[in-house]
Design a protein around this motif. Structure first.
Motif, PDB file in Angstrom:
ATOM      1  N   LYS A   1       1.334  -0.823   0.153  1.00  0.00           N
ATOM      2  CA  LYS A   1       0.381   0.252   0.048  1.00  0.00           C
ATOM      3  C   LYS A   1       0.818   1.441   0.100  1.00  0.00           C
ATOM      4  O   LYS A   1       1.467   1.225   0.823  1.00  0.00           O
ATOM      5  CB  LYS A   1      -1.069  -0.230   1.271  1.00  0.00           C
TER       6      LYS A   1
ATOM      7  N   LYS B   1      -3.826   6.690  -2.189  1.00  0.00           N
ATOM      8  CA  LYS B   1      -3.525   5.889  -1.659  1.00  0.00           C
ATOM      9  C   LYS B   1      -3.429   4.446  -2.690  1.00  0.00           C
ATOM     10  O   LYS B   1      -4.438   4.737  -3.528  1.00  0.00           O
ATOM     11  CB  LYS B   1      -4.119   5.011  -0.359  1.00  0.00           C
TER      12      LYS B   1
ATOM     13  N   TYR C   1      -2.778   0.403  -4.209  1.00  0.00           N
ATOM     14  CA  TYR C   1      -2.888  -0.591  -3.139  1.00  0.00           C
ATOM     15  C   TYR C   1      -2.102  -1.615  -4.961  1.00  0.00           C
ATOM     16  O   TYR C   1      -3.008  -1.677  -5.866  1.00  0.00           O
ATOM     17  CB  TYR C   1      -3.589  -1.095  -3.319  1.00  0.00           C
TER      18      TYR C   1
END
Length: 139
Positions: free
Chosen positions: A116, A124, A126
């Motif tokens: 992450k 953010k 992932y």
């Protein structure tokens, strides 16, 4: 009555071991010390806290690094400043960064099957262990 006192004593002693204990930096596992010396060269260790399953390290520049008890990194947080990424696979960094043109990585956390990333633009991202983008969100 004695049983109740005994149970209270066990509970309180168990709680005492769950708290962080400040330790000297030289008591970090060798691989954690090597990680810091390699990727944060010239930055001194300000504080090391140990609990049952991890070490929390705060560097003099404010960067926080969490290590699992074996000394492998788990989380690197630059506290709103860019962090080095040499400890990550280059293709993963390249793919994650390509989603956020011009933004810098300020935090990375090792997840079960990937990473992450947090960028200085509030996003953010992932990824899986190969760098394939799994999702992104604004934080």
């Amino acid at each position: 009555m004695k049983l109740k006192l005994g149970l209270c004593a066990m509970l309180l002693s168990g709680l005492a071991y769950a708290y962080d204990v400040v330790i000297p930096a030289n008591q970090l596992p060798a691989n954690a010390q090597s990680f810091i010396n390699t990727y944060f060269k010239g930055v001194t260790i300000g504080l090391v806290k140990k609990d049952l399953d991890s070490y929390d390290v705060t560097l003099a520049d404010g960067t926080e690094i969490d290590f699992i008890i074996t000394g492998e990194w788990k989380d690197v947080d630059g506290k709103y400043k860019a962090i080095p990424t040499g400890f990550l696979p280059a293709n993963v960094v390249q793919k994650a960064s390509s989603t956020q043109a011009g933004a810098q990585i300020i935090q990375v956390e090792k997840e079960v099957h990937g990473y992450k990333f947090k960028f200085n633009n509030g996003m953010k991202v992932y990824t899986d262990a190969n760098g394939n983008i799994l999702g992104q969100k604004f934080d």
